[in-house]
Enzyme design. Structure first.
Site, mmCIF file in Angstrom:
data_model
loop_
_atom_site.group_PDB
_atom_site.id
_atom_site.type_symbol
_atom_site.label_atom_id
_atom_site.label_comp_id
_atom_site.label_asym_id
_atom_site.label_seq_id
_atom_site.Cartn_x
_atom_site.Cartn_y
_atom_site.Cartn_z
ATOM 1 N N GLY A 100 0.738 -1.085 -0.142
ATOM 2 C CA GLY A 100 -0.101 -0.071 -0.080
ATOM 3 C C GLY A 100 0.825 1.190 0.043
ATOM 4 C CG HIS A 101 -1.225 5.106 0.160
ATOM 5 N ND1 HIS A 101 -2.179 5.926 -0.157
ATOM 6 C CD2 HIS A 101 -1.538 4.416 1.363
ATOM 7 C CE1 HIS A 101 -3.165 6.139 0.888
ATOM 8 N NE2 HIS A 101 -2.877 5.000 1.821
ATOM 9 C CG ASN A 102 2.318 7.278 1.895
ATOM 10 O OD1 ASN A 102 1.210 7.508 1.622
ATOM 11 N ND2 ASN A 102 3.238 8.289 1.823
#
EC number: 2.3.1.191
Length: 349
Positions: free
Chosen positions: A243-245
């Protein structure tokens, strides 16, 4: 092409027991190895199979050699870690007859005039490379792949057919991105107003280090504002979602179907078994080993092996256990009441 065992040991080390002039042409598993192959034994449960193997040579530990060596007819290479030695041997044999993609850009590829493609790189048929992208020396971009604007592909990195590498993302040297992988998709970021989801633009990047392998159909989301980070030496199997970050520490490895939710931070030298799940916004320290199918719902602050799943059982047994689990709270209260009653009776005596 092949080599003599003596030459192999000179290159890779190990203690050779047997004829150094024995010719071997490649590697093979125990059951399939023939008189021109080298195999290895890293699981003591397979000692009997190794003793009967038809391999010309066997890579073994000193402990296994004491047992297998008495009956195995071929040469042995005694080393500390047979599996690692086998990997290096396999690399060596592959290097003897390499498949080298020719340098240059296929006429059917679409390369923007502002993109920079090193003359030694290979760009295959139907590849698209957008404005400002940089393709490093000896990189290989196979047929149908996409490299977005201002993306950077490092020296010697290989994008297999139909891999997608979105805008502004970067990968370092000697990386491998297998077919169907998508790097730099939008993260799953939305604000909710009255039940309606409002998209949050995902303006970060995916930054990948050197010597990273990414499996087929794996996806790595770009950061919402900051970047998603994949450090050096990370190995991601097929069908993984990052997922993002997220921040994945160096030399961490994940088996197929692992899912990591956004903003999770994972340390160095961790391993995750197949289908393990990691919740978002948690931190996992270095050298954590999560077994297959486990759910990591909270931060892990101490190195070690962790398991978070219920072992498989017959459905009828599972249903009985599920009933017990649902009633644990009431059972606990009843037990506490009984303990108080027993304590009261004891005090009266």
């Amino acid at each position: 092409m092949g080599t003599r065992l003596g030459q192999l040991v000179e290159r890779l080390g190990g203690q050779l027991i047997g004829d150094p002039n024995t010719e071997v042409s490649g590697v093979a598993p125990l059951a399939d190895a023939g008189v021109s192959h080298i195999s290895y034994l890293s699981n003591s449960k397979l000692r009997a199979q190794a003793a009967q193997s038809g391999a010309a040579a066997m890579i073994v530990s000193s402990a296994d050699d004491e047992i297998v060596g008495a009956s195995y007819q071929g040469a042995r290479i005694v080393v500390k870690n047979p599996h690692v030695y086998f990997a290096y041997a396999a690399q060596y044999f592959a290097s003897l007859d390499p498949v080298v993609a020719p340098a240059g850009i296929d006429p059917t590829a679409s390369v923007h005039p502002t993109a920079k493609v090193d003359p030694s790189a290979h760009v295959g048929p139907q590849v698209t490379i957008e404005a400002g992208a940089v393709i490093g020396a000896n990189a290989v971009i196979d047929a149908g792949s996409f490299v977005g604007r201002d993306a950077v592909i490092g020296e010697g990195t290989h994008l297999f057919a139909n891999a997608t590498f979105h805008a502004r993302c970067q990968i370092g040297k000697r990386g491998i991105i297998h077919s169907g992988a998508v790097i730099g998709t939008d993260g799953f970021g939305f604000a909710n107003e009255g039940g309606v989801y409002i998209k949050i633009p995902q303006t970060g990047r995916v930054m990948i280090g050197d010597d990273v392998d990414i499996g087929a159909n794996t996806t790595v989301d770009r950061g919402a504002m900051a970047d998603t980070i994949i450090e050096d030496g990370v190995k991601l199997d097929n069908l993984i979602q990052i997922g993002h970050n997220c921040h994945i520490g160096a030399h961490t490895a994940m088996a197929g179907c692992v899912g990591v939710a956004g903003s999770a931070t994972i340390g160095k030298y961790c391993t995750f078994g197949g289908a393990a799940m990691v919740s978002g916004h948690i931190t996992i320290v270095d050298k954590v080993y999560v077994t297959a199918g486990s759910l990591v719902a909270n931060s892990i602050k101490e190195a070690g092996q962790y398991t978070g799943f219920y072992p498989i059982a017959k459905n009828s047994d599972w249903e009985k256990n599920a009933v017990l689990l649902r009633n644990l709270t009431s059972m606990r209260e009843k037990i506490r009441a009984l303990e108080k009653a027993v304590k009261a009776l004891t005090e009266q005596k």
